[in-house]
Scaffold this motif. Structure first.
Motif, mmCIF file in Angstrom:
data_model
loop_
_atom_site.group_PDB
_atom_site.id
_atom_site.type_symbol
_atom_site.label_atom_id
_atom_site.label_comp_id
_atom_site.label_asym_id
_atom_site.label_seq_id
_atom_site.Cartn_x
_atom_site.Cartn_y
_atom_site.Cartn_z
ATOM 1 N N GLN A 125 3.662 5.575 -5.773
ATOM 2 C CA GLN A 125 3.508 5.582 -7.224
ATOM 3 C C GLN A 125 2.433 6.579 -7.659
ATOM 4 O OE1 GLN A 125 5.440 4.105 -9.436
ATOM 5 N NE2 GLN A 125 4.258 4.953 -11.119
ATOM 6 N N THR A 126 1.358 6.645 -6.886
ATOM 7 C CA THR A 126 0.286 7.606 -7.175
ATOM 8 C C THR A 126 0.804 9.039 -7.063
ATOM 9 O OG1 THR A 126 -1.334 6.041 -6.326
ATOM 10 C CG2 THR A 126 -2.038 8.330 -6.507
ATOM 11 N N GLU A 156 2.243 1.686 -3.475
ATOM 12 C CA GLU A 156 1.178 2.143 -4.371
ATOM 13 C C GLU A 156 0.903 3.633 -4.172
ATOM 14 O OE1 GLU A 156 -3.539 1.213 -5.100
ATOM 15 O OE2 GLU A 156 -2.239 -0.405 -4.389
ATOM 16 N N ARG A 157 0.913 4.051 -2.919
ATOM 17 C CA ARG A 157 0.693 5.468 -2.604
ATOM 18 C C ARG A 157 1.818 6.331 -3.173
ATOM 19 N NH1 ARG A 157 1.854 9.190 1.544
ATOM 20 N NH2 ARG A 157 3.249 7.705 2.537
ATOM 21 N N GLU A 200 0.830 -1.207 0.000
ATOM 22 C CA GLU A 200 0.000 0.000 0.000
ATOM 23 C C GLU A 200 0.864 1.256 0.000
ATOM 24 O OE1 GLU A 200 -3.903 -1.703 2.386
ATOM 25 O OE2 GLU A 200 -2.260 -0.796 3.497
#
Length: 114
Positions: free
Chosen positions: A11-12, A8-9, A5
């Motif tokens: 990458q966002t 992913e954060r 997570e």
């Protein structure tokens, strides 16, 4: 928050332009390094093994000395002192002898051929 997570954060944030490539790489390394550090205790425990080269009886003290930084003679003295107090050292040594695997190091002068 799990490592996946967190990544992913990051990458966002990178896709939105909030982080440049260098900041993203640094933050990713920090997240992965922290995850590796948290798993360090279990890997240390899994590396614990009886010594095949530094042993008097079963190699438990030699193995503990190799992994903890205390010399094996200090572990031997501690087990002897614990054995003199209600036999706790003997029980602890036997439990470690049973559950600690033997390391795979080849003893000096030993050969690998059977």
């Amino acid at each position: 928050m799990s490592v996946a997570e967190e990544l992913e954060r990051l990458q966002t944030l990178r896709a939105q332009g909030a982080l440049n490539d260098a900041e993203f790489a640094q933050a990713k390394a920090r997240v992965l390094g922290q995850a590796a550090h948290e798993n360090g205790a279990s890997t240390w425990l899994h590396r614990l093994a009886r010594s095949s080269t530094d042993h008097v009886f079963g190699g438990v003290c030699g193995g503990l000395g190799k992994r903890t930084g205390l010399p094996s003679w200090v572990w031997r003295v501690m087990f002897i002192l614990a054995a003199l107090t209600l036999g706790i050292g003997v029980i602890g040594y036997l439990v470690l002898w049973i559950f600690m695997p033997l390391d795979t190091a080849i003893p000096p002068g030993g050969s690998t051929a059977s």
